[in-house]
Design an enzyme around this catalytic site. Structure first.
Site, PDB file in Angstrom:
ATOM      1  CG  LEU A   1      -4.918  -1.959   5.779  1.00 12.13           C
ATOM      2  CD1 LEU A   1      -6.262  -2.527   5.351  1.00 12.13           C
ATOM      3  CD2 LEU A   1      -3.805  -2.580   4.953  1.00 12.13           C
TER       4      LEU A   1
ATOM      5  CG  LEU B   1      -2.047  -1.007   1.152  1.00 10.06           C
ATOM      6  CD1 LEU B   1      -2.871  -0.958   2.416  1.00 10.06           C
ATOM      7  CD2 LEU B   1      -2.917  -0.704  -0.051  1.00 10.06           C
ATOM      8  CB  ALA B   2       3.679   2.292   2.106  1.00  7.70           C
TER       9      ALA B   2
ATOM     10  NE  ARG C   1      -0.857  -2.546  12.711  1.00  6.66           N
ATOM     11  CZ  ARG C   1      -1.933  -3.189  12.241  1.00  6.66           C
ATOM     12  NH1 ARG C   1      -3.021  -2.517  11.937  1.00  6.66           N
ATOM     13  NH2 ARG C   1      -1.924  -4.492  12.085  1.00  6.66           N
TER      14      ARG C   1
ATOM     15  CB  SER D   1     -10.349 -10.537  10.038  1.00 13.06           C
ATOM     16  OG  SER D   1     -10.621  -9.230  10.451  1.00 13.06           O
TER      17      SER D   1
ATOM     18  NE  ARG E   1      -5.040  -6.063  15.995  1.00 13.71           N
ATOM     19  CZ  ARG E   1      -4.785  -5.774  14.737  1.00 13.71           C
ATOM     20  NH1 ARG E   1      -3.551  -5.566  14.374  1.00 13.71           N
ATOM     21  NH2 ARG E   1      -5.751  -5.696  13.867  1.00 13.71           N
TER      22      ARG E   1
HETATM   23  C1  LIG Z   1      -2.740 -11.220   7.664  1.00 13.07           C
HETATM   24  C2  LIG Z   1      -2.668  -9.749   7.901  1.00 13.07           C
HETATM   25  C3  LIG Z   1      -3.834  -9.009   8.048  1.00 13.07           C
HETATM   26  C4  LIG Z   1      -3.789  -7.650   8.260  1.00 13.07           C
HETATM   27  N1  LIG Z   1      -4.959  -6.962   8.380  1.00 13.07           N
HETATM   28  C5  LIG Z   1      -4.918  -5.620   8.547  1.00 13.07           C
HETATM   29  C6  LIG Z   1      -6.108  -4.866   8.636  1.00 13.07           C
HETATM   30  O1  LIG Z   1      -7.213  -5.399   8.566  1.00 13.07           O
HETATM   31  N2  LIG Z   1      -6.028  -3.536   8.781  1.00 13.07           N
HETATM   32  C7  LIG Z   1      -4.824  -2.912   8.835  1.00 13.07           C
HETATM   33  O2  LIG Z   1      -4.821  -1.697   8.934  1.00 13.07           O
HETATM   34  N3  LIG Z   1      -3.683  -3.592   8.752  1.00 13.07           N
HETATM   35  C8  LIG Z   1      -3.690  -4.924   8.616  1.00 13.07           C
HETATM   36  N4  LIG Z   1      -2.513  -5.625   8.521  1.00 13.07           N
HETATM   37  C9  LIG Z   1      -1.254  -4.913   8.508  1.00 13.07           C
HETATM   38  C10 LIG Z   1      -0.999  -4.309   7.143  1.00 13.07           C
HETATM   39  O3  LIG Z   1      -1.465  -5.181   6.154  1.00 13.07           O
HETATM   40  C11 LIG Z   1       0.456  -4.061   6.834  1.00 13.07           C
HETATM   41  O4  LIG Z   1       1.057  -3.438   7.882  1.00 13.07           O
HETATM   42  C12 LIG Z   1       0.607  -3.164   5.627  1.00 13.07           C
HETATM   43  O5  LIG Z   1      -0.118  -3.688   4.558  1.00 13.07           O
HETATM   44  C13 LIG Z   1       2.027  -3.000   5.229  1.00 13.07           C
HETATM   45  O6  LIG Z   1       2.087  -2.340   3.994  1.00 13.07           O
HETATM   46  P1  LIG Z   1       3.462  -1.877   3.412  1.00 13.07           P
HETATM   47  O7  LIG Z   1       3.129  -1.177   2.137  1.00 13.07           O
HETATM   48  O8  LIG Z   1       4.207  -1.126   4.397  1.00 13.07           O
HETATM   49  O9  LIG Z   1       4.295  -3.188   3.124  1.00 13.07           O
HETATM   50  P2  LIG Z   1       3.981  -4.539   2.347  1.00 13.07           P
HETATM   51  O10 LIG Z   1       2.618  -4.586   1.820  1.00 13.07           O
HETATM   52  O11 LIG Z   1       4.446  -5.642   3.200  1.00 13.07           O
HETATM   53  O12 LIG Z   1       4.897  -4.459   1.075  1.00 13.07           O
HETATM   54  C14 LIG Z   1       6.269  -4.679   1.122  1.00 13.07           C
HETATM   55  C15 LIG Z   1       6.800  -4.514  -0.266  1.00 13.07           C
HETATM   56  O13 LIG Z   1       8.199  -4.437  -0.208  1.00 13.07           O
HETATM   57  C16 LIG Z   1       8.770  -5.298  -1.143  1.00 13.07           C
HETATM   58  N5  LIG Z   1      10.059  -5.690  -0.601  1.00 13.07           N
HETATM   59  C17 LIG Z   1      10.345  -6.095   0.656  1.00 13.07           C
HETATM   60  N6  LIG Z   1      11.653  -6.312   0.774  1.00 13.07           N
HETATM   61  C18 LIG Z   1      12.202  -6.038  -0.421  1.00 13.07           C
HETATM   62  C19 LIG Z   1      13.529  -6.063  -0.913  1.00 13.07           C
HETATM   63  N7  LIG Z   1      14.546  -6.399  -0.154  1.00 13.07           N
HETATM   64  N8  LIG Z   1      13.724  -5.740  -2.206  1.00 13.07           N
HETATM   65  C20 LIG Z   1      12.702  -5.373  -3.004  1.00 13.07           C
HETATM   66  N9  LIG Z   1      11.446  -5.309  -2.566  1.00 13.07           N
HETATM   67  C21 LIG Z   1      11.195  -5.638  -1.298  1.00 13.07           C
HETATM   68  C22 LIG Z   1       7.805  -6.392  -1.321  1.00 13.07           C
HETATM   69  O14 LIG Z   1       7.974  -6.977  -2.570  1.00 13.07           O
HETATM   70  C23 LIG Z   1       6.497  -5.653  -1.194  1.00 13.07           C
HETATM   71  O15 LIG Z   1       6.147  -5.131  -2.462  1.00 13.07           O
HETATM   72  C24 LIG Z   1      -2.557  -6.991   8.326  1.00 13.07           C
HETATM   73  C25 LIG Z   1      -1.392  -7.721   8.189  1.00 13.07           C
HETATM   74  C26 LIG Z   1      -1.436  -9.098   8.002  1.00 13.07           C
HETATM   75  C27 LIG Z   1      -0.166  -9.850   7.936  1.00 13.07           C
END
Ligand SMILES: Cc1cc2nc3c(=O)[nH]c(=O)nc-3n(C[C@H](O)[C@H](O)[C@H](O)COP(=O)(O)OP(=O)(O)OC[C@H]3O[C@@H](n4cnc5c(N)ncnc54)[C@H](O)[C@@H]3O)c2cc1C
Ligand code: HEM
Ligand code: HEM
Ligand code: SF4
Ligand code: F3S
Ligand code: FES
Lengths: 263, 647, 249
Positions: free
Chosen positions: B450, B52-53, B444, B293, B339
């Site tokens: 998200l 997402l980020a 958190r 969830s 949590r």
């Molecule tokens: C099962 C589950 C359910 C969840 N439910 C919720 C919810 O209902 N509500 C909520 O707010 N949050 C929820 N969360 C938490 C939330 O989903 C995550 O914290 C959030 O999506 C993280 O987003 P992000 O963009 O930071 O990283 P991520 O979505 O983890 O993306 C990481 C990205 O970095 C890339 N990457 C990583 N390392 C490397 C590298 N070395 N080289 C190149 N690319 C790399 C990956 O390919 C990926 O594209 C949940 C988490 C889980 C595990």
């Protein structure tokens, strides 16, 4: 980009131009999209569906005509004559028939062109192996696909060959098993008194039945009318009904003649 | 403890502008220098991560006209781990007229984080939360709607308003697909170059500024140098240091850890969240845990048999012999306590022998009442996919028998330290999403990750990064032959060669498993000095063994998944050590961090604000050298510090 | 349980591949299919052999990364199940299981069971989005969406982009994937403006990527792990035809 294709590149360019000229970015140039899309598999399937449905309409009419065999020689031959006179004096003799023939011919050509183009595409999309492209011999028939659906192409070819044979036989009076005759009624009766003629028609009609069982459903889906699970059920019922109707309707005359009930 | 780390200079400036909290973001945006659209095309930015980020940032910066390069290790940006988020996303929309507001969301988040997050950042998060929903709806994210066509909301753990927007049980998926589609739209427009199956293995810092990254093409093994005017890490969290977590198996700390080694401070690594509702471990072979969830707690009731070691099946236990312990202990919040509270309560029940199912590691989450009250159809509509998932994994049908759940590691609040601009301590290195430490303090709240990821990517970073560009970038050109770039590539290559030549006799996974069980045991739901000290010893010994006895087959010049994992596990070892040091030094309980030495008489977490109201940001000083602790003290002007109570 | 596996091994894109047999011991019914492959890989690593490469990430059926054709069926014998969500309890002791990658010239094999599905990303690039620049969105409540439409959009939007539909289709068609995206965006009021151009652009790209046409066989929907229904293909067909007929965007 590996496998990048001819369409992707000009599109990127178009979007850059959009940006440069301050036009809103979107899916871009619709005119260009449209001229490509008329050759898309979706458009070809639509063409196939329309031509196929026209042929189905013809077959329904033809089947109705064939059943006049029960009303005797006069009715049957009269009907054949009527086909040639229809539309007079607005149209010249056999005018209406020729219109029908031309429409049919175009349908056949469109149908065959689309069929072979799509066949070719689907072969290259499966490395020439279709549903049998896996090494394993398990589940070669897939999960749920029907016999009708995966015999469309060869079934179509069988039907096509049959039509040629049939035209030479009953329409052109060129090959005449059982004896030629200027009377269509006589040609029919002569032909269907011979077991292998009846058998060849039966095989062709069963192939046609299968082709239509999947074809009619597929035609409606190709035209966008399969809009829900419920609709899908209805369309499949319609397809089964049409296929059975045509199969049975066409099968009756040869069988009845062979049985000697009509002579 | 002293020899484990040294204390360095306090961090003074977070770049948050002075003034009342509700004006800060406005002021920062006004104060930030802008880049004219014509000049943006000459500025480039690397974004690691497409969650997402990362995806939202790449799409937005691409749209703004910067040249963006986006990287992810999966085969498509759409597969980033954000896709798995289930429950929902918070926003202070107050569509329910239930008293919600920016201020309340801010307050809840700070309180939920147990007063270990930075006020200014959290307030801003709450401020932009509304725009996120607008943006996502415009993109076509199919949020749940009611029959009037309006957006539906539900409530989540730790709060008393209904502000969580959701798309059945697949909110993360839908939000990510929205961002992914926006990203692909930019890819088609040529503003974003997407590099999939590329893993970042090092950061390139030149003259004190971040200038690029070293990546490995995961298909050919080629090491590539990518240079840009700024680098953004959006690489997600590090829950997989525990080996078993709810994260995707590929989630890793490599990007953030490599940056840490190049000088970026790593903040609060010991703040790791344990999620109360996961499917329990079924055996040795387990490779990951699956979350059910949190939203299930809205309708499900959690209980254990009153009797320890009750062998009966759940259906055979009459209501009177069940202990609905959360409802009993926390009448105000019941099953919806935060949590950490829910997790520890479950652990305590199981430790006392009242756990259910094989191994006694599980508690019941029962929907019988909800199904009776609302009907099966309503439950199916809300949670159908979760129930199916549970059924598939456990072979039990939750419509018939209660689910069995147990806590599992789920989210990491810690991460690279960033200032108000989301810039790390290395100029030009920005960190967004779960990869940074910023908004969630010690714990958190549900549905706020998200929100944070999208807030960072769509609205915050695009505003703050321009200020950096205006002041720093585009001055000198650099290419891959710069000595620093060459050095970084050489170091990566050397490390890979080492992995491939050790040729020991233990697999990478076996090390990961063992590391995970150490961290879970001693730096999991409960921590104490003795355990953490022991963990440090164990981790170091295991790391030693890893570097002499790991077996990595194959070569670099091919698709080599073992090699990929080896690199990730090697970084987890180093991170695990820092986590234990951080946990050890923080002699208080707060949020997810529960030190047995610091609890109230009735066993609740006891915070020590006088001593620990700070962010612990750690500085790397070299392999096997004690890290330096840099404190950023936390001041609260807008909320009153209270001992959390959900009773 | 003891299982015999026959697995497609192929070193890289250019190399020739073949099926290779392996025995795996000590498989527990509670293992997922991928965990069983982990066990095999541990075994291969210990023997100094190259472990089997297969794509996977979330292991909970949502990321769409896993992609195994198991005994000739994309994602294996259980309906509505991605490879990673398949459990060994659905197999019996002594079974021989054949595992192959998705096979489609548009999804070149990169190694063993891993294929390149970037064609899907390019179909999305062609038009699988609603243009809504960041920051320009109206209040979310400004537009009401009938629940029926929101639900339909959702039912289509859950496609995980795994490509099983292509792997299973006797025509190698990706129309289920493409149709799902067109239906998702086309069901929403926000998606109407670009509906015509979107459907044309996506279908053009679909064909340009070399995917075959759909003859409504329905294998795709039968293996789809999230049950994307066949009518989404028909909706796309309808949209394309209407876009071809109407001279507006
Ligand atoms: C099962 C589950 C359910 C969840 N439910 C919720 C919810 O209902 N509500 C909520 O707010 N949050 C929820 N969360 C938490 C939330 O989903 C995550 O914290 C959030 O999506 C993280 O987003 P992000 O963009 O930071 O990283 P991520 O979505 O983890 O993306 C990481 C990205 O970095 C890339 N990457 C990583 N390392 C490397 C590298 N070395 N080289 C190149 N690319 C790399 C990956 O390919 C990926 O594209 C949940 C988490 C889980 C595990
Ligand atoms: C030379 C003879 C023929 C050939 C080669 C042929 C071939 C095909 C093929 C390959 C298809 C596509 C398969 C599919 O959609 O599943 C098809 C579809 C169809 N055919 Fe034929 N066919 C022939 C004759 C006929 C005849 C005589 C009729 C009708 C009486 C007919 C009616 C249809 C219909 C309705 C369809 C469905 C169109 C669609 O898929 O949209 N076909 N045919
Ligand atoms: C048992 C079944 C059938 C019988 C008894 C039959 C009979 C006949 C007869 C008698 C004619 C000549 C009509 C005339 O010249 O006036 C004819 C023409 C024709 N039949 Fe059939 N037919 C049968 C099945 C079919 C089928 C299955 C098809 C197509 C798939 C078909 C397609 C045609 C066509 C295209 C013509 C030519 C029409 C024209 O004159 O232009 N027939 N048929
Ligand atoms: S339509 Fe189904 S099978 Fe095809 S990519 Fe989407 S989820 Fe996979
Ligand atoms: S199997 Fe293929 S033919 Fe169409 S209905 Fe599915 S894409
Ligand atoms: S691994 Fe993510 S769907 Fe199977």
């Amino acid at each position: 980009m590996p496998g990048a294709c001819e369409i992707a590149r000009p599109r990127m360019l178009a979007s850059w131009l959009d940006r440069a000229y301050g036009r809103p970015m979107g899916t871009g140039n619709v005119v260009g999209l449209r001229s490509t899309a008329v050759r898309s598999s979706v458009a070809l399937h639509a063409a196939m569906a329309v031509s196929g449905l026209i042929m189905v309409l013809f077959l329904l009419a033809h089947m109705y005509g064939n059943l006049k065999i029960f009303e005797g020689r006069q009715a049957f031959d009269g009907y054949s004559g009527y086909l040639r006179e229809a539309g007079e004096p607005l149209l010249p003799r056999t005018g209406a028939l020729w219109i029908v023939r031309v429409v049919l011919l175009i349908s056949v050509l469109v149908h065959i062109y689309a069929a072979f183009t799509l066949w070719h595409r689907s072969r290259s999309a499966t490395a020439g192996k279709g549903g049998w492209r896996y090494e394993t011999t398990k589940n070669r028939r897939g999960v749920q696909r029907s016999y009708a659906s995966f015999t469309m192409r060869w079934g179509g070819v069988v039907v096509g060959l049959f039509v040629i044979y049939h035209l030479l036989h009953l329409s052109a009076d060129y090959i005449a098993p059982g004896g030629a005759s200027p009377s269509p009624y006589q040609r029919v009766v002569n032909g269907f008194s011979i077991w292998w003629v009846v058998l060849s028609y039966m095989i062709a009609l069963i192939a046609l039945g299968f082709h239509l069982r999947h074809g009619v459903w597929s035609a409606f889906a190709s035209l966008g009318t399969n809009s829900s699970v419920a609709r899908r059920r209805v369309l499949n019922l319609v397809a089964t009904f049409v296929a059975l109707l045509i199969l049975v309707g066409f099968l009756i005359p040869p069988l009845v003649i062979f049985a000697g009930w009509v002579r | 403890m002293a020899e484990l780390f040294t204390v360095g200079e306090t961090i003074r400036d977070t770049k948050a502008p002075a003034g009342p909290i509700q004006d800060q973001w406005e002021a920062r945006r006004f104060g930030a220098k802008l880049i004219s659209p014509a000049n943006r095309r000459s500025l480039s930015v690397i974004i690691v991560g497409t969650g997402l980020a990362g995806a939202s940032a790449a799409a937005t910066l691409g749209e703004a006209g910067y040249r963006v390069k986006s990287f992810c290790y999966q085969d498509s940006p759409r597969r980033a781990h954000s896709i798995a988020a289930q429950g929902g996303i918070n926003a202070a929309k107050d569509y329910r007229n239930d008293g919600d507001s920016i201020r309340r969301l801010f307050y809840d988040t700070v309180k939920g984080g147990d007063y270990r997050s930075r006020e200014s950042n959290v307030y801003r998060l709450a401020e932009v939360s509304s725009s996120i929903i607008d943006q996502c709806v415009a993109q076509g994210v199919p949020f749940a709607r009611d029959y009037g066509g309006l957006l539906d909301t539900r409530s989540f753990g730790g709060v008393q308003v209904s502000r969580t927007f959701y798309a059945r049980g697949q909110t993360g998926q839908q939000l990510l697909l929205g961002a992914y589609q926006a990203l692909e739209r930019q890819a088609a427009a040529g503003t974003v170059e997407v590099h999939t199956r590329h893993e970042m293995l090092d950061l390139i810092v030149i003259d004190g500024k971040t200038r690029g990254i070293v990546v490995r093409d995961m298909v050919t093994g080629a090491l590539e140098t990518h240079l840009a005017d700024a680098v953004v890490l959006a690489s997600g969290g590090y829950s997989n240091v525990y080996h078993l977590s709810t994260n995707a198996v590929g989630c890793n700390t490599t990007a953030t850890w490599r940056a840490h080694r190049k000088g970026a401070l790593f903040a609060n690594p010991c703040f790791t969240q344990i999620h109360p509702t996961c499917i329990p471990v079924s055996g040795e072979h387990q490779s990951k845990l699956t979350l059910m969830s949190e939203s299930l707690r809205n309708d499900g009731r959690i209980w254990v048999p009153k009797e320890a070691a009750d062998g009966r099946r759940p259906g055979e236990i009459p209501d009177g012999e069940r202990d609905y312990y959360l409802e009993r202990q926390y009448p105000a919040f019941g099953n919806l306590v935060p949590r950490d509270v829910a997790s520890r309560a479950a652990k305590n029940q199981c430790d006392a022998g009242r756990g259910a199912g094989p191994g006694g590691r599980g508690v019941y989450l029962d929907f019988a009442d909800a199904i009776a009250r609302l009907g099966r159809a309503a439950i199916e509509e809300k949670y159908g996919n979760l129930f199916d998932m549970y059924h598939k994994i456990t072979d039990d049908d939750p419509y018939q028998v209660p689910m069995r759940i147990y806590p599992a590691v789920h989210y990491t609040m810690g991460g690279l330290w960033v200032d108000y601009d989301l810039e790390s301590s290395i100029p030009g290195l920005f960190v967004i999403g779960e990869a940074n430490f910023s908004d969630h303090g010690a714990n958190r709240l549900g549905a706020s990750a998200l929100m944070q990821g999208l807030a960072d990517g769509y609205f915050i970073l695009p505003n703050t990064i321009s200020d950096y560009f205006a002041k720093n970038a585009g001055t000198e050109t650099t290419d891959a032959s710069h000595p620093e770039a060459v050095k970084a590539v050489d170091a990566v290559r050397a490390r890979i060669t080492t992995f491939l030549t050790i040729n020991g006799d233990r697999s990478v996974d076996s090390f990961h498993q063992e590391l995970g069980s150490i961290v879970w045991e001693y730096c999991g739901m409960e921590r104490n000095a003795e355990g953490l000290q022991r963990a440090l010893g164990l981790i170091r010994a295991l790391r030693e063994e890893f570097w002499t006895n790991v077996k990595v087959t194959g070569t670099n010049e091919e698709l080599n998944q073992t090699l990929e994992r080896a690199g990730r596990v090697a970084d987890f070892f180093e991170l695990a050590e820092l986590m234990c040091i951080d946990a050890l030094h923080r002699l208080e309980s707060c949020g997810s961090h529960f030190r047995t030495e610091s609890q109230t008489d009735d066993g609740e977490a006891l915070r020590d604000d006088a001593a620990f109201a700070y962010v612990a940001a750690w500085e790397f000083t070299g392999d096997n050298a004690p890290p330096i602790l840099r404190k950023e003290s936390l001041e609260y002007h807008n909320v009153e510090l209270t001992q959390r109570s959900y009773k | 349980m003891k299982i015999t596996l026959r697995i497609w091994r192929q070193h890289d894109r250019e190399a020739a591949g073949r099926m290779v047999s392996y025995g795996v011991d000590g498989v527990s019914p509670d293992m997922s299919f991928l965990e069983m492959l982990d066990v095999l890989n541990e075994q291969l690593t210990a023997a100094g052999d190259d472990p089997v490469a297969f794509d996977n990430d979330c292991r909970e059926g949502i990321c769409g990364m896993c992609s195994l054709v198991i005994n000739g069926i994309a994602h294996g014998p259980e309906g509505l199940t991605a490879s990673c969500q398949l459990y060994m309890r659905h197999f019996s002791d002594g079974d021989t299981i054949d595992i192959e990658p998705w096979r489609s010239p548009s999804f070149p094999i990169l190694k063993d069971l891993i294929v390149d599905r970037s064609a899907f990303d390019r179909i999305i690039q062609a038009g699988g989005y609603i243009s809504s620049p960041t920051g320009a969105a109206p209040d979310a409540a400004a537009m009401l969406v009938p629940k029926k439409d929101a639900d339909r959009a959702f039912d289509a939007a859950i496609c995980i982009g795994c490509g099983a539909c292509v792997a299973a289709c006797p025509n190698g068609s990706a129309m289920l994937f493409t149709g799902a995206k067109a239906t998702h965006l086309g069901a929403l009021p926000q998606g109407q403006i670009e509906r015509n151009s979107r459907s044309l652009a996506m279908v053009n790209q679909h064909d340009a990527e070399g995917f075959g046409g759909c003859t409504e066989i329905g294998e795709c929907t039968a293996v789809c792990p999230v049950g994307i229904p066949l009518d989404m293909i028909s909706r796309l067909n309808g949209d394309v035809l209407s876009a071809l007929r109407h001279n507006t965007t």
